[in-house]
Design an enzyme around this catalytic site. Structure first.
Site, PDB file in Angstrom:
ATOM      1  N   ALA A 170      52.237  57.928  71.441  1.00 49.35           N
ATOM      2  CA  ALA A 170      51.657  56.844  70.629  1.00 49.35           C
ATOM      3  C   ALA A 170      51.940  55.506  71.294  1.00 49.35           C
ATOM      4  O   ALA A 170      51.749  55.360  72.501  1.00 49.35           O
ATOM      5  CB  ALA A 170      52.175  56.925  69.194  1.00 49.35           C
ATOM      6  N   SER A 171      52.448  54.524  70.546  1.00 46.05           N
ATOM      7  CA  SER A 171      52.577  53.170  71.104  1.00 46.05           C
ATOM      8  C   SER A 171      53.710  53.014  72.097  1.00 46.05           C
ATOM      9  O   SER A 171      53.856  51.936  72.691  1.00 46.05           O
ATOM     10  CB  SER A 171      52.723  52.152  69.975  1.00 46.05           C
ATOM     11  N   MET A 172      54.497  54.039  72.333  1.00 44.98           N
ATOM     12  CA  MET A 172      55.431  53.978  73.452  1.00 44.98           C
ATOM     13  C   MET A 172      54.684  54.100  74.781  1.00 44.98           C
ATOM     14  O   MET A 172      55.276  53.986  75.851  1.00 44.98           O
ATOM     15  CB  MET A 172      56.531  55.014  73.300  1.00 44.98           C
ATOM     16  N   LYS A 213      52.508  51.749  75.416  1.00 46.09           N
ATOM     17  CA  LYS A 213      52.266  50.340  75.725  1.00 46.09           C
ATOM     18  C   LYS A 213      53.160  49.782  76.834  1.00 46.09           C
ATOM     19  O   LYS A 213      52.672  49.104  77.746  1.00 46.09           O
ATOM     20  CB  LYS A 213      52.396  49.490  74.458  1.00 46.09           C
ATOM     21  N   TYR A 264      49.903  42.080  66.167  1.00 43.06           N
ATOM     22  CA  TYR A 264      49.904  43.410  66.786  1.00 43.06           C
ATOM     23  C   TYR A 264      48.499  43.987  66.748  1.00 43.06           C
ATOM     24  O   TYR A 264      47.833  43.944  65.700  1.00 43.06           O
ATOM     25  CB  TYR A 264      50.871  44.307  66.043  1.00 43.06           C
TER      26      TYR A 264
END
Length: 435
Positions: free
Chosen positions: A118-120, A122, A225
């Protein structure tokens, strides 16, 4: 995040001022709203298994504290499964796999389990962009239209605006997430994907949808965000001269020798995802909506196995806890083989000045892809700590002053990301308060 911060986040997922929605969700959420599909009754849970391997020798008090936290969370069923890795000054002092990778089949979690990050994702894609900056192939102040000419969303009053690479890296572009607006908002009307749903959608189609929606503010004047890192992924692909997965592999994961990727090489190692539910987490369907405050985040777990889905720069990668620690350690120790030392420092330092980061609180700023603690008050974290998390149930933090790196990957959204379990892990890592 402290318990106080989490309570504030849960109580104020959205605020509406003068008719403008401002998101106040915790880090790393993504997905569209929608009702959760009905789930078939699940069998009674099996007892939580022990760790698959003994923890490495190190700080025995740390191991006891963390074992107690992990054992309680998995035995009580709040977390289905987890892998926790702690490194101090480059040495792994704690490594643990606990719970189940597949609860219904009784398959135990392994240290080499692959998770949907997921957003890891980014920080990894942000590092690839900065590697291109180091190479002179990309400029922080390049307008996005230099690389993506068709991507030119306007302000709410119709005026044109200039979004730069710097704005994308710092979430100051004026973009949004679909989950962060009410049903019927512009992202919903344009059917924008948040990078976790809509398998088979192309990046070109999603960028066109995002560009239909008005910007929330003049780029550079506020923090929100957003899907900025998905847009950044398109820029990185153009500036790098290859598809995003190839550029990331060439500039980041290849030089580090880590298995962090946009595709799953061995689906048998991929963790089964679960979502918060009562009386215990529910095995995710496809799609599957999980409530968080008044919002619902929609996941499509099959997306990770669908090669026709665009490689989401904000949410599309998979990987293991151990390899993610190696990536973070490269940044902590000066950029390793991927970034110049001064670039690694810039990435993990506040880049937004006094702009508020409402989802984290007054003590936090934002660097190039990670949140940065700029003021004391978020005990036990030290000023300079940088961190991020992922909606499938993950979080990490790096405390440079303590030479400490912690990665926690779970298969339980959102209990592995915010709330009692992450708070307890952080307290256990830092130890009892000093008198």
């Amino acid at each position: 995040m402290s318990s106080t911060t989490v309570k504030r986040l849960r109580a104020s997922v959205f605020t509406i001022a003068s008719g403008l929605l401002v998101s106040a969700l915790p880090a790393a959420l993504g997905g569209c709203g929608g009702a959760a599909p009905a789930a078939a009754p699940a069998p009674a849970p099996a007892p939580a298994p022990p760790a698959v391997a003994a923890a490495p020798r190190g700080d025995e008090a740390l191991q006891r504290r963390l074992d107690a936290v992990v054992d309680a969370a998995t035995a009580q069923g709040r977390i289905v499964g987890a892998v926790v890795v702690v490194a101090r000054d480059g040495e792994v002092v704690y490594r643990r796999a606990a719970g189940f990778v597949d609860r219904e089949a009784g398959i135990r979690m392994r240290e080499d389990t692959v998770f949907r990050l997921a957003s890891m994702t980014k920080p990894i894609v942000s590092a690839a962009a900065l590697a291109l900056v180091d190479a002179g192939a990309l400029g922080l102040d390049d307008p996005v239209t230099k690389w993506l000419p068709a991507f030119a969303p306007r302000l709410a009053d119709g005026r044109p605006a200039t979004i730069t690479v710097r704005h994308l890296l710092t979430h100051t572009a004026g973009l949004n997430y679909t989950f962060a607006e009410p049903e019927g908002g512009p992202y919903h009307r344009a059917r924008v994907s948040d990078g976790l749903d809509q398998p088979g959608l192309s990046l070109e189609d999603n960028l066109a949808r995002i560009a239909q929606a008005p910007l929330l503010f003049e780029p550079g004047t506020a923090w929100n965000y957003s899907l900025a890192t998905d847009v950044l992924g398109g820029v990185v692909a153009k500036a790098g001269g290859a598809p995003l997965p190839d550029v990331v592999r060439r500039l980041v994961t290849g030089p580090l020798g880590v298995d962090l990727a946009f595709t799953v090489a061995d689906p048998q190692r991929l963790a089964v995802p679960y979502g918060d539910a009562s009386p215990r987490p529910a095995r995710m369907a496809d799609p599957h909506a999980v409530s968080f405050g008044p919002a619902k985040v929609t996941f499509s777990p099959s997306r990770a196995l669908d090669p026709s889905s665009y490689p989401s720069g904000g949410a599309g990668m998979v990987g293991t806890a151990g390899d993610y620690v190696r990536f973070l350690e490269a940044l902590r120790t000066g950029g390793g083989k991927i970034l110049r030392p001064e670039t690694a420092v810039a990435m993990t330092s506040n880049q937004v000045g006094k702009l508020r980061v409402p989802m984290l609180g007054e003590a936090w700023g934002f660097g190039f892809g990670v949140a940065v603690l700029t003021e004391p008050g978020e005990a036990p974290s030290a000023v300079g700590t940088w961190q991020w998390s992922g909606a499938y149930g993950h979080h990490f933090w790096v405390d440079p002053s303590a030479k400490l790196t912690v990665v926690v990957l779970t298969n339980t959204a959102f209990a592995g990301m915010v709330g009692e379990f992450p708070d307890a892990v952080r307290r256990a890592v830092h130890g009892p308060a000093q008198p």
